[in-house]
Write a protein that holds these residues in place. Sequence first.
Motif, PDB file in Angstrom:
ATOM      1  N   ILE A 126      12.470  28.566   4.079  1.00  0.00           N
ATOM      2  CA  ILE A 126      11.957  28.885   5.417  1.00  0.00           C
ATOM      3  C   ILE A 126      10.930  30.007   5.317  1.00  0.00           C
ATOM      4  O   ILE A 126       9.840  29.939   5.891  1.00  0.00           O
ATOM      5  CB  ILE A 126      13.113  29.278   6.367  1.00  0.00           C
ATOM      6  CG1 ILE A 126      13.958  28.051   6.708  1.00  0.00           C
ATOM      7  CG2 ILE A 126      12.559  29.904   7.654  1.00  0.00           C
ATOM      8  CD1 ILE A 126      15.204  28.369   7.517  1.00  0.00           C
ATOM      9  N   GLY A 127      11.263  31.058   4.556  1.00  0.00           N
ATOM     10  CA  GLY A 127      10.321  32.154   4.361  1.00  0.00           C
ATOM     11  C   GLY A 127       9.065  31.709   3.638  1.00  0.00           C
ATOM     12  O   GLY A 127       7.955  32.158   3.950  1.00  0.00           O
ATOM     13  N   PHE A 128       9.227  30.807   2.684  1.00  0.00           N
ATOM     14  CA  PHE A 128       8.097  30.292   1.905  1.00  0.00           C
ATOM     15  C   PHE A 128       7.076  29.620   2.814  1.00  0.00           C
ATOM     16  O   PHE A 128       5.860  29.778   2.628  1.00  0.00           O
ATOM     17  CB  PHE A 128       8.633  29.298   0.866  1.00  0.00           C
ATOM     18  CG  PHE A 128       7.653  28.941  -0.209  1.00  0.00           C
ATOM     19  CD1 PHE A 128       7.488  29.753  -1.316  1.00  0.00           C
ATOM     20  CD2 PHE A 128       6.897  27.790  -0.118  1.00  0.00           C
ATOM     21  CE1 PHE A 128       6.582  29.429  -2.316  1.00  0.00           C
ATOM     22  CE2 PHE A 128       5.997  27.442  -1.104  1.00  0.00           C
ATOM     23  CZ  PHE A 128       5.833  28.270  -2.216  1.00  0.00           C
ATOM     24  N   VAL A 129       7.562  28.882   3.828  1.00  0.00           N
ATOM     25  CA  VAL A 129       6.663  28.165   4.743  1.00  0.00           C
ATOM     26  C   VAL A 129       6.202  29.073   5.885  1.00  0.00           C
ATOM     27  O   VAL A 129       5.029  29.048   6.279  1.00  0.00           O
ATOM     28  CB  VAL A 129       7.359  26.905   5.303  1.00  0.00           C
ATOM     29  CG1 VAL A 129       6.436  26.158   6.248  1.00  0.00           C
ATOM     30  CG2 VAL A 129       7.805  25.992   4.173  1.00  0.00           C
ATOM     31  N   GLU A 130       7.127  29.880   6.419  1.00  0.00           N
ATOM     32  CA  GLU A 130       6.781  30.775   7.524  1.00  0.00           C
ATOM     33  C   GLU A 130       5.681  31.760   7.146  1.00  0.00           C
ATOM     34  O   GLU A 130       4.935  32.233   8.002  1.00  0.00           O
ATOM     35  CB  GLU A 130       8.015  31.568   7.971  1.00  0.00           C
ATOM     36  CG  GLU A 130       8.911  30.856   8.954  1.00  0.00           C
ATOM     37  CD  GLU A 130       9.974  31.787   9.510  1.00  0.00           C
ATOM     38  OE1 GLU A 130      10.007  32.972   9.117  1.00  0.00           O
ATOM     39  OE2 GLU A 130      10.776  31.339  10.342  1.00  0.00           O
ATOM     40  N   ALA A 131       5.598  32.099   5.865  1.00  0.00           N
ATOM     41  CA  ALA A 131       4.652  33.121   5.399  1.00  0.00           C
ATOM     42  C   ALA A 131       3.217  32.796   5.765  1.00  0.00           C
ATOM     43  O   ALA A 131       2.379  33.697   5.863  1.00  0.00           O
ATOM     44  CB  ALA A 131       4.784  33.277   3.882  1.00  0.00           C
ATOM     45  N   ALA A 132       2.916  31.528   5.969  1.00  0.00           N
ATOM     46  CA  ALA A 132       1.535  31.138   6.279  1.00  0.00           C
ATOM     47  C   ALA A 132       1.106  31.626   7.656  1.00  0.00           C
ATOM     48  O   ALA A 132      -0.092  31.842   7.888  1.00  0.00           O
ATOM     49  CB  ALA A 132       1.402  29.617   6.217  1.00  0.00           C
ATOM     50  N   PHE A 133       2.072  31.823   8.571  1.00  0.00           N
ATOM     51  CA  PHE A 133       1.685  31.992   9.968  1.00  0.00           C
ATOM     52  C   PHE A 133       1.067  33.346  10.293  1.00  0.00           C
ATOM     53  O   PHE A 133      -0.086  33.421  10.736  1.00  0.00           O
ATOM     54  CB  PHE A 133       2.861  31.739  10.916  1.00  0.00           C
ATOM     55  CG  PHE A 133       2.494  32.030  12.338  1.00  0.00           C
ATOM     56  CD1 PHE A 133       1.628  31.193  13.022  1.00  0.00           C
ATOM     57  CD2 PHE A 133       2.940  33.178  12.975  1.00  0.00           C
ATOM     58  CE1 PHE A 133       1.232  31.476  14.316  1.00  0.00           C
ATOM     59  CE2 PHE A 133       2.547  33.468  14.271  1.00  0.00           C
ATOM     60  CZ  PHE A 133       1.698  32.606  14.947  1.00  0.00           C
ATOM     61  N   PHE A 134       1.794  34.449  10.114  1.00  0.00           N
ATOM     62  CA  PHE A 134       1.313  35.715  10.664  1.00  0.00           C
ATOM     63  C   PHE A 134      -0.001  36.195  10.042  1.00  0.00           C
ATOM     64  O   PHE A 134      -0.949  36.499  10.775  1.00  0.00           O
ATOM     65  CB  PHE A 134       2.392  36.796  10.572  1.00  0.00           C
ATOM     66  CG  PHE A 134       2.001  38.065  11.277  1.00  0.00           C
ATOM     67  CD1 PHE A 134       1.952  38.103  12.656  1.00  0.00           C
ATOM     68  CD2 PHE A 134       1.664  39.205  10.572  1.00  0.00           C
ATOM     69  CE1 PHE A 134       1.570  39.255  13.329  1.00  0.00           C
ATOM     70  CE2 PHE A 134       1.289  40.365  11.224  1.00  0.00           C
ATOM     71  CZ  PHE A 134       1.238  40.389  12.610  1.00  0.00           C
ATOM     72  N   PRO A 135      -0.121  36.269   8.703  1.00  0.00           N
ATOM     73  CA  PRO A 135      -1.424  36.683   8.168  1.00  0.00           C
ATOM     74  C   PRO A 135      -2.526  35.689   8.517  1.00  0.00           C
ATOM     75  O   PRO A 135      -3.684  36.081   8.721  1.00  0.00           O
ATOM     76  CB  PRO A 135      -1.189  36.760   6.656  1.00  0.00           C
ATOM     77  CG  PRO A 135       0.004  35.921   6.403  1.00  0.00           C
ATOM     78  CD  PRO A 135       0.854  36.036   7.625  1.00  0.00           C
TER      79      PRO A 135
END
Length: 486
Positions: free
Chosen positions: A149-158
């Motif tokens: 989940i973190g691996f994929v979520e990482a794309a969003f905020f930056p």
Amino acid sequence: MSYRPLLAAVDCDSQYDIPGRSSDDNPTLALDYIDRSTVEKRLLRKLDLRVAFLVLVYIMNYMDRTNAAAARLRSYEEDLGMVGNQFNTLTSILYVGYLLTQAPSNMILHRMKRPSLYLSSCMAIWGILTVFMGAVQTYHAALILRFFIGFVEAAFFPGAVFLLSRWYKQNELGLRTALLSCGASISNAFGALFASGILGSLDGTLGFTGWRWLFFVEGALTIVVAVSAGWILPDFPSTPSVWLLPDEQIMAKRRMEEEVAGGNEHKSEPGEDHSGLVEALMDWRVWWVGAALSLMISSMSFGIFFPTLSATMGYNATTSLLLCAPPWILGTATSFVVARHSDATGDRFWHIFGPLLVGIAGFILAISTMNTTMRYISLFLMTQSPVAYVVSLTWVMNTFSQSQSKRAAVIALINSMASAGVIGSSYFWPSSWGPSYVNSYLICILTSLMSTAMLWVFRRHLSRCNEAAEAEEQSLGLPKGLRYLL
């Protein structure tokens, strides 16, 4: 800001290709006499509505990050057989994925014409994985899913922050970054209310415990929002958009060209992506600010465990979750005031130091007493500090704006280093230190002070750069150029 005719000074076709118009057409014919301010206001109004949806995406992003903390109040640890610091590991493993993915993701995003599809696809995937979290039977299965989940979520905020920097000018970024980041505070406030409703009303339905329903419902909502995001989120100004009129599309490009002409950045050239990443990696200021923000994020780790801290006042699980909302609502309101004032004054450091100082006051108050009223007031003070990170991100975009590729790399690298702060700080709050959590608060005070000191050094460096630039201009008789915001 200049109010010259829209295309009087810059030929937009020199950098951007506008479909459907030949080189023989007169690009200024239709727009020479349009009032620039009218077009710009229309553009910003439409764009701000799209950014408002970006906030909804971030709310879902943050809810999916922090739902484990709410589930913890309803036998989550017991059902999965967690012991010792295993819950803390489950919390921190999410940010290991963040650490690995953010920089390469932003470099990919920079080269895309449709970032809306990329970000919405990532969102749909993490929504599906969140639904699966509700079905896990063992701690290790939950640990693996949280990592991905973190691996994929990482794309969003930056990626979202970089997207804002491609549409808004320097003096507009602070407020818009605050608007985006308020999604975290809104999620902390109303996510707790939402979680209390699910945990209280769906517990035992169809044989599933309340915490499983929490993951099922939040994951499903994330998928629904992701499908909508593919149609609503903006792409880059250079990508034709059906929601913009032709004059608004040209205005969007023109505004970014003015940033180039004003010396705030230079045009990205083909093949420049890797050089932008190399420049970011070789710039010591990136590592310095990244380390400072990592410490800052560590000092704000209380947000991950906010339901636990609320529960130390002695109320039941539902009441504790409801009490989480008011502090974050106030924090959201004040973040707009601070960010807007920071934009208006052009000051960054003191608008970072102030909220951190209020947060430190909250930590000291929480340490000094176990009185229920005082501890609840301390939570209101603590939630004032996250706006410091919002202003810091805006400062980063203002400072490292020499090229789009470097800016994309810097935003991702600094966010990655900040995420590393979450990994370690997840262990600041072991159950054995509760209910007072004195040691935890002391660590947060220390990391806040260290972050402030490092950013002060960064401010002094930028101030000396400004002084050197001014001295050079005076000695050579040059016009005033770029100045770093302090």
